[in-house]
Design a protein around this motif. Structure first.
Motif, PDB file in Angstrom:
ATOM      1  N   GLN A 187      15.412 -14.567  67.347  1.00  0.00           N
ATOM      2  CA  GLN A 187      14.508 -14.389  66.686  1.00  0.00           C
ATOM      3  C   GLN A 187      14.583 -14.789  65.249  1.00  0.00           C
ATOM      4  O   GLN A 187      13.531 -14.902  64.727  1.00  0.00           O
ATOM      5  CB  GLN A 187      13.786 -12.857  66.748  1.00  0.00           C
ATOM      6  N   ALA A 188      15.655 -14.546  64.720  1.00  0.00           N
ATOM      7  CA  ALA A 188      15.875 -14.933  63.315  1.00  0.00           C
ATOM      8  C   ALA A 188      16.747 -15.939  63.063  1.00  0.00           C
ATOM      9  O   ALA A 188      17.091 -16.540  61.904  1.00  0.00           O
ATOM     10  CB  ALA A 188      16.563 -13.751  62.464  1.00  0.00           C
ATOM     11  N   GLY A 189      17.204 -16.623  64.144  1.00  0.00           N
ATOM     12  CA  GLY A 189      18.204 -17.756  63.935  1.00  0.00           C
ATOM     13  C   GLY A 189      17.620 -19.112  63.306  1.00  0.00           C
ATOM     14  O   GLY A 189      18.567 -19.730  62.620  1.00  0.00           O
ATOM     15  N   ASP A 190      16.266 -19.399  63.509  1.00  0.00           N
ATOM     16  CA  ASP A 190      15.903 -20.595  62.946  1.00  0.00           C
ATOM     17  C   ASP A 190      15.661 -20.210  61.342  1.00  0.00           C
ATOM     18  O   ASP A 190      15.726 -20.942  60.484  1.00  0.00           O
ATOM     19  CB  ASP A 190      14.250 -20.808  63.541  1.00  0.00           C
ATOM     20  N   GLY A 191      15.353 -19.064  60.974  1.00  0.00           N
ATOM     21  CA  GLY A 191      15.103 -18.542  59.574  1.00  0.00           C
ATOM     22  C   GLY A 191      16.820 -18.634  59.086  1.00  0.00           C
ATOM     23  O   GLY A 191      16.788 -19.111  57.779  1.00  0.00           O
ATOM     24  N   LEU A 192      17.547 -18.184  59.619  1.00  0.00           N
ATOM     25  CA  LEU A 192      18.883 -18.116  59.026  1.00  0.00           C
ATOM     26  C   LEU A 192      19.426 -19.558  58.885  1.00  0.00           C
ATOM     27  O   LEU A 192      20.075 -19.953  57.975  1.00  0.00           O
ATOM     28  CB  LEU A 192      19.833 -17.231  59.894  1.00  0.00           C
ATOM     29  N   ALA A 193      19.384 -20.461  60.030  1.00  0.00           N
ATOM     30  CA  ALA A 193      19.465 -21.856  59.934  1.00  0.00           C
ATOM     31  C   ALA A 193      18.715 -22.710  58.660  1.00  0.00           C
ATOM     32  O   ALA A 193      19.432 -23.415  57.905  1.00  0.00           O
ATOM     33  CB  ALA A 193      19.072 -22.592  61.149  1.00  0.00           C
ATOM     34  N   ALA A 194      17.724 -22.393  58.394  1.00  0.00           N
ATOM     35  CA  ALA A 194      16.625 -22.862  57.146  1.00  0.00           C
ATOM     36  C   ALA A 194      17.616 -22.345  55.853  1.00  0.00           C
ATOM     37  O   ALA A 194      17.232 -23.172  54.877  1.00  0.00           O
ATOM     38  CB  ALA A 194      15.280 -22.412  57.294  1.00  0.00           C
ATOM     39  N   ASP A 195      18.154 -21.359  55.915  1.00  0.00           N
ATOM     40  CA  ASP A 195      18.815 -20.759  54.845  1.00  0.00           C
ATOM     41  C   ASP A 195      20.091 -21.277  54.747  1.00  0.00           C
ATOM     42  O   ASP A 195      21.024 -20.793  53.886  1.00  0.00           O
ATOM     43  CB  ASP A 195      18.643 -19.252  54.841  1.00  0.00           C
ATOM     44  N   GLY A 196      20.626 -22.100  55.604  1.00  0.00           N
ATOM     45  CA  GLY A 196      22.153 -22.764  55.702  1.00  0.00           C
ATOM     46  C   GLY A 196      23.109 -22.005  56.451  1.00  0.00           C
ATOM     47  O   GLY A 196      24.064 -22.614  56.398  1.00  0.00           O
ATOM     48  N   TRP A 197      22.644 -21.296  57.280  1.00  0.00           N
ATOM     49  CA  TRP A 197      23.566 -20.531  58.017  1.00  0.00           C
ATOM     50  C   TRP A 197      23.780 -21.265  59.525  1.00  0.00           C
ATOM     51  O   TRP A 197      22.871 -21.608  60.271  1.00  0.00           O
ATOM     52  CB  TRP A 197      23.447 -19.005  58.172  1.00  0.00           C
ATOM     53  N   CYS A 198      24.993 -21.409  59.880  1.00  0.00           N
ATOM     54  CA  CYS A 198      25.351 -21.989  61.132  1.00  0.00           C
ATOM     55  C   CYS A 198      25.950 -20.970  62.154  1.00  0.00           C
ATOM     56  O   CYS A 198      26.883 -20.323  62.114  1.00  0.00           O
ATOM     57  CB  CYS A 198      26.354 -23.091  61.107  1.00  0.00           C
ATOM     58  N   TYR A 199      25.083 -20.967  63.148  1.00  0.00           N
ATOM     59  CA  TYR A 199      25.490 -19.995  64.223  1.00  0.00           C
ATOM     60  C   TYR A 199      26.715 -20.421  65.046  1.00  0.00           C
ATOM     61  O   TYR A 199      26.887 -21.518  65.482  1.00  0.00           O
ATOM     62  CB  TYR A 199      24.371 -19.870  65.236  1.00  0.00           C
ATOM     63  N   VAL A 200      27.511 -19.385  65.431  1.00  0.00           N
ATOM     64  CA  VAL A 200      28.898 -19.727  66.320  1.00  0.00           C
ATOM     65  C   VAL A 200      28.706 -18.804  67.293  1.00  0.00           C
ATOM     66  O   VAL A 200      28.658 -17.685  67.288  1.00  0.00           O
ATOM     67  CB  VAL A 200      30.120 -19.133  65.424  1.00  0.00           C
ATOM     68  N   PRO A 201      28.316 -19.498  68.717  1.00  0.00           N
ATOM     69  CA  PRO A 201      28.180 -18.747  69.852  1.00  0.00           C
ATOM     70  C   PRO A 201      29.345 -18.033  70.202  1.00  0.00           C
ATOM     71  O   PRO A 201      30.519 -18.301  69.834  1.00  0.00           O
ATOM     72  CB  PRO A 201      28.033 -20.157  70.848  1.00  0.00           C
ATOM     73  N   PRO A 202      28.981 -16.955  71.003  1.00  0.00           N
ATOM     74  CA  PRO A 202      30.231 -15.835  71.231  1.00  0.00           C
ATOM     75  C   PRO A 202      31.329 -16.669  72.013  1.00  0.00           C
ATOM     76  O   PRO A 202      32.286 -16.222  71.889  1.00  0.00           O
ATOM     77  CB  PRO A 202      29.359 -15.111  72.287  1.00  0.00           C
ATOM     78  N   GLU A 203      31.061 -17.601  72.957  1.00  0.00           N
ATOM     79  CA  GLU A 203      32.050 -18.047  73.657  1.00  0.00           C
ATOM     80  C   GLU A 203      33.098 -18.927  72.593  1.00  0.00           C
ATOM     81  O   GLU A 203      34.233 -18.917  73.258  1.00  0.00           O
ATOM     82  CB  GLU A 203      31.602 -19.006  74.733  1.00  0.00           C
TER      83      GLU A 203
END
Length: 182
Positions: free
Chosen positions: A77-93
């Motif tokens: 739900q917040a991933g897009d907002g975090l990405a727009a703020d410069g954050w890159c998601y690292v998947p659990p795997e």
């Protein structure tokens, strides 16, 4: 994350003298994350890790930890907002730490990490452990010096292997928590 591995993914850990500007940068980032993650937060956002300890040598990477009710929901739900703020998601795997969801904020060049965000389920023991270790280092200058020495040794020993560097610190952290419990 795209199929191409970003340069920051295998960045060599480099221990530098304490930089007080990182405390200010962390507070700015912490406040921003508290705003972005407000609907999901349980116990707030904390600055943890070595940059949270005045005087402690550290990698120039700010570690922030957010206690949330459901880390996976935050990602969804917040991933897009975090990405727009410069954050890159690292998947659990890729992260290999099932107790958290993890984001990295690279610098403008995309070459170096400037911050980590650890999303932790409210009530998970890791939350209290991270805070206890940070606070033990803040209280005990000798412990902080021993930790800095260990980090320098491990950074030299594990050049190019960030995961091995992190894993090698685990026994020190566990001993420090056992010695500073209560």
């Amino acid at each position: 994350m795209s199929e191409v591995t970003p340069p920051w993914a295998y960045e060599t850990p480099e221990i530098r003298p304490h930089d007080p500007r990182l405390l200010l940068a962390a507070e700015t980032e912490r406040a921003r994350l508290a705003e972005l993650l407000a609907p999901w937060l349980a116990d707030g956002v904390e600055h943890v890790g070595s940059t949270a300890v005045p005087g402690l040598a550290a990698k120039p990477v700010i570690d922030l930890m957010a206690s949330v009710r459901d880390p996976s929901a935050v990602v969804a739900q917040a991933g897009d907002g975090l990405a727009a703020d410069g954050w890159c998601y690292v998947p659990p795997e890729l992260d290999q730490r099932p107790w958290r969801r993890f984001f990295v904020k690279p610098d403008e060049s995309g070459q170096h990490r400037v911050a980590h965000l650890h999303l932790i389920q409210a009530g998970h023991p890791r939350w209290a452990e991270q805070l206890a270790f940070r606070d033990a280092l803040r209280r005990d200058g000798q412990l902080a010096r021993e930790y800095a020495d260990l980090k320098r040794l491990l950074a030299a020993r594990h050049v190019g292997d960030r995961e091995a560097y992190s894993a090698a610190k685990a026994a020190f952290v566990a001993n420090a928590l056992a010695g500073h419990a209560g």
